[in-house]
Design a protein around this motif. Structure first.
Motif, PDB file in Angstrom:
ATOM      1  N   PRO A 144       0.267  -1.258  -0.135  1.00 43.36           N
ATOM      2  CA  PRO A 144      -0.199   0.073   0.197  1.00 43.36           C
ATOM      3  C   PRO A 144       1.243   1.343   0.069  1.00 43.36           C
ATOM      4  CG  PRO A 144      -1.171  -1.753   1.898  1.00 43.36           C
ATOM      5  CD  PRO A 144       0.270  -2.040   1.593  1.00 43.36           C
ATOM      6  N   VAL A 145       2.201   0.902   0.781  1.00 41.16           N
ATOM      7  CA  VAL A 145       3.015   2.279   0.603  1.00 41.16           C
ATOM      8  C   VAL A 145       3.046   2.602  -0.747  1.00 41.16           C
ATOM      9  CG1 VAL A 145       5.331   3.081   1.965  1.00 41.16           C
ATOM     10  CG2 VAL A 145       3.341   2.605   3.116  1.00 41.16           C
ATOM     11  N   LEU A 205       2.134   1.769  -3.444  1.00 41.54           N
ATOM     12  CA  LEU A 205       1.064   2.357  -4.448  1.00 41.54           C
ATOM     13  C   LEU A 205       0.630   3.101  -4.343  1.00 41.54           C
ATOM     14  CD1 LEU A 205      -1.445  -0.488  -4.304  1.00 41.54           C
ATOM     15  CD2 LEU A 205       0.562  -0.036  -6.110  1.00 41.54           C
ATOM     16  N   TYR A 206       1.166   4.084  -3.338  1.00 44.59           N
ATOM     17  CA  TYR A 206       0.506   5.224  -2.410  1.00 44.59           C
ATOM     18  C   TYR A 206       1.443   5.661  -3.145  1.00 44.59           C
ATOM     19  CZ  TYR A 206       0.013  10.360  -0.719  1.00 44.59           C
ATOM     20  OH  TYR A 206       0.603  11.132  -0.132  1.00 44.59           O
ATOM     21  N   ILE A 207       2.346   6.379  -2.832  1.00 44.62           N
ATOM     22  CA  ILE A 207       3.912   7.039  -2.986  1.00 44.62           C
ATOM     23  C   ILE A 207       4.142   7.037  -5.062  1.00 44.62           C
ATOM     24  CG2 ILE A 207       6.037   7.255  -3.089  1.00 44.62           C
ATOM     25  CD1 ILE A 207       6.548   5.888  -0.528  1.00 44.62           C
ATOM     26  N   LEU A 254       1.337   5.826  -7.642  1.00 47.48           N
ATOM     27  CA  LEU A 254       0.481   6.945  -7.890  1.00 47.48           C
ATOM     28  C   LEU A 254       0.282   7.924  -7.603  1.00 47.48           C
ATOM     29  CD1 LEU A 254      -1.930   3.063  -8.128  1.00 47.48           C
ATOM     30  CD2 LEU A 254      -0.214   4.381 -10.107  1.00 47.48           C
ATOM     31  N   TRP A 255      -0.376   7.765  -5.974  1.00 42.52           N
ATOM     32  CA  TRP A 255      -0.623   9.183  -5.884  1.00 42.52           C
ATOM     33  C   TRP A 255       0.237  10.106  -4.886  1.00 42.52           C
ATOM     34  CZ3 TRP A 255      -2.983   4.876  -4.391  1.00 42.52           C
ATOM     35  CH2 TRP A 255      -3.974   4.152  -5.386  1.00 42.52           C
ATOM     36  N   GLY A 256       0.871   9.630  -4.636  1.00 35.96           N
ATOM     37  CA  GLY A 256       1.845  10.422  -3.947  1.00 35.96           C
ATOM     38  C   GLY A 256       2.356  12.129  -4.923  1.00 35.96           C
ATOM     39  N   ARG A 279       1.490   7.051 -14.359  1.00 38.49           N
ATOM     40  CA  ARG A 279       2.396   7.002 -13.514  1.00 38.49           C
ATOM     41  C   ARG A 279       2.077   5.480 -13.312  1.00 38.49           C
ATOM     42  NH1 ARG A 279       1.876  11.284  -9.003  1.00 38.49           N
ATOM     43  NH2 ARG A 279       3.081  10.304  -7.123  1.00 38.49           N
TER      44      ARG A 279
END
Length: 268
Positions: A13-14, A16-18, A20-22, A131
C-alpha cells in the motif's frame, strides 16, 4: 513467510500510494532514502564502515545527492560524480593501508550505479505516460522473484548457480520468466483497457522476458557480493526480506534497462 507477508501488507500500500498518488517530491524523497541506505549497506558489506568511516560517509552523501541531481539538477550529475571519484581516491591515499581497493570499488558502485538505477524512475516518469508505468520495474522484478521462488520450491531439481546461490534452480528460473511474462501481459491489458495505454502485447512479452533475465542477473549479482564477503543479508530494514539491497537487487538492474527499452519500443 509470516514476516514476509507482514512486510508486503504494509509495503505494497505504501508503494502504491507513493507511485500513483504521492507528490513528485515524495517519490524523490523515497528514491533518495533508498539510494542512501543501499549505498551504506554495500559499504558495510565490504567492511568499509569499520575501516574507513570517511569513505563510507562520502559514498552515502553522494548516493543521496546523485538522486537529487537526477531529479532536477541533471547538469550537475557528471561533475559531482567526478568529484566523488577524486575525493574517494584522495581518501584512500591519505588513509593508505586502511582503505582497500574493494572498498573503493564498492564506493564507486554505491555512489554511481545505485543512484543511477533509482534515478531511472525519473526517466520513466519523464516519458509522459501514466504514472502507473512507474510500477512496471517493481512488477517485472518482484513477479520474477516470486514465481521463481514458488516454482523452485515445488519442482526445483537442477541447481542454477550453486556457487553463488545454492537454493536457486533452473526450474525456478524458468518459472520466474513465465511469471514475469504473465504479469507483464496483465499490466498491459489493464493499462490498455482502463488507462488509454497503447502497449503492444508482443512488445510486452519480449520486454517482460528480457527484464526477467535481467532481474535474475541482478539478484545473483548481489548474492555474489554477499557470498564473497560472508554476509547473509545486507540489512534488516525489511525484516525477513533483509535490507534495501536484498529487496531491490533485481529492481536496480531492471529499472535502468526498462527505462531505456520503454523509450526504444515506444511503450507509454
Amino acid at each position: 513467510m509470516k514476516s514476509r507477508l507482514m512486510v508486503a501488507a504494509v509495503g505494497v500500500p505504501v508503494l502504491l500510494y507513493i507511485v500513483l498518488w504521492g507528490p513528485e517530491w515524495v517519490i524523490a524523497l523515497a528514491l533518495t532514502a533508498l539510494s542512501g541506505v543501499g549505498a551504506y549497506e554495500l559499504m558495510k558489506c565490504v567492511g568499509a564502515v569499520e575501516s574507513s568511516r570517511m569513505l563510507c560517509r562520502l559514498t552515502v552523501v553522494f548516493a543521496v545527492w546523485a538522486v537529487l541531481c537526477g531529479w532536477g539538477l541533471a547538469e550537475w550529475l557528471i561533475p559531482c560524480l567526478m568529484l566523488y571519484i577524486l575525493l574517494a581516491f584522495a581518501t584512500a591515499i591519505w588513509k593508505a593501508g586502511e582503505v582497500k581497493v574493494a572498498h573503493l570499488m564498492a564506493g564507486v558502485f554505491g555512489a554511481i550505479m545505485i543512484p543511477y538505477a533509482f534515478s531511472s524512475f525519473f526517466h520513466i516518469f519523464g516519458l509522459g505516460g501514466h504514472r502507473g508505468y512507474l510500477l512496471l520495474p517493481f512488477i517485472l522484478s518482484f513477479a520474477c522473484d516470486t514465481f521463481a521462488y514458488f516454482t523452485g520450491l515445488a519442482i526445483g531439481r537442477h541447481k542454477l548457480a550453486p556457487k553463488v546461490s545454492p537454493k536457486k534452480t533452473v526450474e525456478g528460473s524458468i518459472g520466474g520468466l513465465v511469471g514475469n511474462v504473465l504479469c507483464g501481459l496483465i499490466f498491459a491489458f489493464v493499462m490498455n483497457r482502463w488507462f488509454d495505454g497503447t502497449i503492444r502485447y508482443g512488445s510486452m512479452t519480449l520486454l517482460a522476458l528480457f527484464c526477467g533475465m535481467v532481474a535474475q542477473i541482478g539478484d545473483l549479482s548481489f548474492s555474489l557480493i554477499k557470498r564473497e564477503f560472508g554476509v547473509k543479508d545486507y540489512g534488516k530494514i525489511f525484516l525477513a526480506h533483509g535490507g534495501v539491497l536484498d529487496r531491490f537487487d533485481s529492481v536496480l538492474f531492471v529499472a535502468p534497462t526498462l527505462a531505456a527499452l520503454m523509450q526504444i519500443l515506444g511503450i507509454r
